[in-house]
Design a protein around this motif. Structure first.
Motif, PDB file in Angstrom:
ATOM      1  N   HIS A   1       0.926  -1.388   0.083  1.00  0.00           N
ATOM      2  CA  HIS A   1      -0.246  -0.319   0.203  1.00  0.00           C
ATOM      3  C   HIS A   1       1.144   1.208   0.228  1.00  0.00           C
ATOM      4  O   HIS A   1       1.791   1.052   0.520  1.00  0.00           O
ATOM      5  CB  HIS A   1      -0.464   0.044   0.923  1.00  0.00           C
ATOM      6  CG  HIS A   1      -1.783   1.153   1.087  1.00  0.00           C
ATOM      7  ND1 HIS A   1      -3.010   1.502   2.142  1.00  0.00           N
ATOM      8  CD2 HIS A   1      -3.137   1.224  -0.025  1.00  0.00           C
ATOM      9  CE1 HIS A   1      -3.050   2.449   2.284  1.00  0.00           C
ATOM     10  NE2 HIS A   1      -3.596   2.716   0.738  1.00  0.00           N
ATOM     11  N   THR A   2       0.640   1.869  -0.810  1.00  0.00           N
ATOM     12  CA  THR A   2       1.400   3.803  -0.983  1.00  0.00           C
ATOM     13  C   THR A   2       0.852   4.388  -0.172  1.00  0.00           C
ATOM     14  O   THR A   2      -0.284   4.541   0.436  1.00  0.00           O
ATOM     15  CB  THR A   2       1.243   4.120  -2.147  1.00  0.00           C
ATOM     16  OG1 THR A   2       0.101   4.580  -2.543  1.00  0.00           O
ATOM     17  CG2 THR A   2       1.361   2.828  -2.775  1.00  0.00           C
TER      18      THR A   2
ATOM     19  N   ALA B   1      -2.879   6.027  -2.971  1.00  0.00           N
ATOM     20  CA  ALA B   1      -3.473   5.421  -4.409  1.00  0.00           C
ATOM     21  C   ALA B   1      -3.645   4.021  -5.213  1.00  0.00           C
ATOM     22  O   ALA B   1      -4.411   3.461  -5.733  1.00  0.00           O
ATOM     23  CB  ALA B   1      -2.389   6.532  -5.319  1.00  0.00           C
ATOM     24  N   SER B   2      -2.653   3.649  -4.712  1.00  0.00           N
ATOM     25  CA  SER B   2      -2.816   1.986  -5.048  1.00  0.00           C
ATOM     26  C   SER B   2      -2.050   1.258  -3.906  1.00  0.00           C
ATOM     27  O   SER B   2      -1.551   1.464  -2.682  1.00  0.00           O
ATOM     28  CB  SER B   2      -1.694   1.594  -5.941  1.00  0.00           C
ATOM     29  OG  SER B   2      -0.520   1.779  -5.751  1.00  0.00           O
TER      30      SER B   2
ATOM     31  N   ARG C   1      -2.471  -3.633  -3.340  1.00  0.00           N
ATOM     32  CA  ARG C   1      -2.848  -4.894  -3.904  1.00  0.00           C
ATOM     33  C   ARG C   1      -2.280  -6.554  -3.024  1.00  0.00           C
ATOM     34  O   ARG C   1      -1.533  -6.178  -2.180  1.00  0.00           O
ATOM     35  CB  ARG C   1      -3.132  -5.145  -5.621  1.00  0.00           C
ATOM     36  CG  ARG C   1      -1.603  -4.953  -6.005  1.00  0.00           C
ATOM     37  CD  ARG C   1      -0.638  -5.311  -6.940  1.00  0.00           C
ATOM     38  NE  ARG C   1       0.435  -4.951  -7.636  1.00  0.00           N
ATOM     39  CZ  ARG C   1       0.704  -5.166  -8.688  1.00  0.00           C
ATOM     40  NH1 ARG C   1       0.049  -5.639 -10.059  1.00  0.00           N
ATOM     41  NH2 ARG C   1       2.389  -5.395  -8.789  1.00  0.00           N
TER      42      ARG C   1
END
Length: 202
Positions: A92-93, A97-98, A100
């Motif tokens: 996780h950033t 933003a993203s 997975r």
């Protein structure tokens, strides 16, 4: 045996450990200081059926590198035991933003004598002053001359892309010789700082 508390209840850590199959026996500790590698060449023998390594804030000198390990069957004269392994990770950033969960094919090995990556597999571990990786590696029955040597690991690191990567890997040394030494290093550059402790599971 010492006592530990969770804020409301006091536990006997010896009893707790035995409830999970054994107690942790501290064996040795090494502290990195601009170290090209850290090797444990003594204390891994038939005394214990399980060995646990813990890693605290291992900081790289180079940016975007991975933290790796390999075993030895000759007391550390050489490292390159055949490994088959698998790996998956969640990330996780910082900006949200993203993120997975993914099977990480670039981190697995198939009958390879290469060093096994444990952390920083994708974007690599960042080398900013506040960046590092931490985790554990558990090796089972390294002195067996009957079975292959299984291991499992879990690491977390701050990557060069400012994300948290939680990496799970597992595999086996496909060799019935006893594993009597292990070595840890970055894929390039030094381990600038950090501590590695080795425990036997009694």
């Amino acid at each position: 045996m010492g006592l530990i508390s969770n804020g409301s209840t006091i536990f006997d850590n010896g009893s707790m450990a035995s409830g999970f199959g054994g107690s942790l026996v501290f064996l040795s500790k090494q502290t990195a200081s601009a170290s090209s590698s850290i090797s444990f060449t003594s204390g891994i023998d038939s005394t214990y059926k399980e060995y646990l390594f813990t890693f605290n804030n291992c900081h790289p000198s180079n940016n975007a590198v991975s933290f790796q390990f390999q075993g030895s069957i000759n007391g550390g004269s050489s490292y390159g035991v055949t490994i088959t392994s698998t790996m998956f990770e969640a990330y996780h950033t910082e900006g949200g933003a993203s993120g997975r969960l993914i099977y990480r094919t670039i981190g697995d090995l198939a009958q390879s004598t290469s060093f096994q990556e444990l952390s920083g597999v994708a974007d690599g571990i960042k080398n900013d002053n506040d960046a590092s990786c931490s985790g554990y590696l558990h090796i089972f029955n390294p002195s067996s001359t009957t079975f292959v040597k299984h291991w499992i690991a879990n690491f977390n690191n701050l990557t060069a892309s400012d994300a948290t990567y939680n990496i799970y890997s597992a595999g086996y040394f496909n060799d019935t010789n006893n594993i009597d030494a292990v070595q840890f290093k970055m894929s390039s550059g030094n381990i600038d700082s950090g501590t590695i402790k080795m425990y036997g599971v009694g």
